[in-house]
Design a protein around this motif. Structure first.
Motif: not given
Length: 81
Positions: A50, A52-53
């Motif tokens: 992952y 920042t989303d």
């Protein structure tokens, strides 16, 4: 740690010449991957990366290909990135 275990599964050949049901007993069920899977190719999740989303930037799978007899004959990593 999981990456080391996956590397060992690939290098040792422990998943070769096994049926899909035997592989499921060892590492769990395959995932659906945007209709990429077929009767002869299955994808088993390894890792999601992952940013920042909330959606993963990359997903890593064990891609296992099966021959006409239903036995695995190729195991390799597959990345969506």
């Amino acid at each position: 740690m999981r990456a080391n275990m996956v590397a060992d599964l690939i290098e040792s050949g422990i998943l070769l010449n096994k049926s899909e049901s035997e592989i499921i007993e060892l590492i769990d069920s395959p995932s659906r991957l945007n209709n990429r899977e077929s009767e002869n190719i299955k994808y088993f999740p390894v890792q999601e990366k992952y940013g920042t989303d909330i959606d993963p930037e990359e997903m890593i799978f064990l891609e296992i290909k099966f021959n006409e007899n239903g036995e695995s004959n190729l195991v390799e990593l597959f990345s969506t990135k």
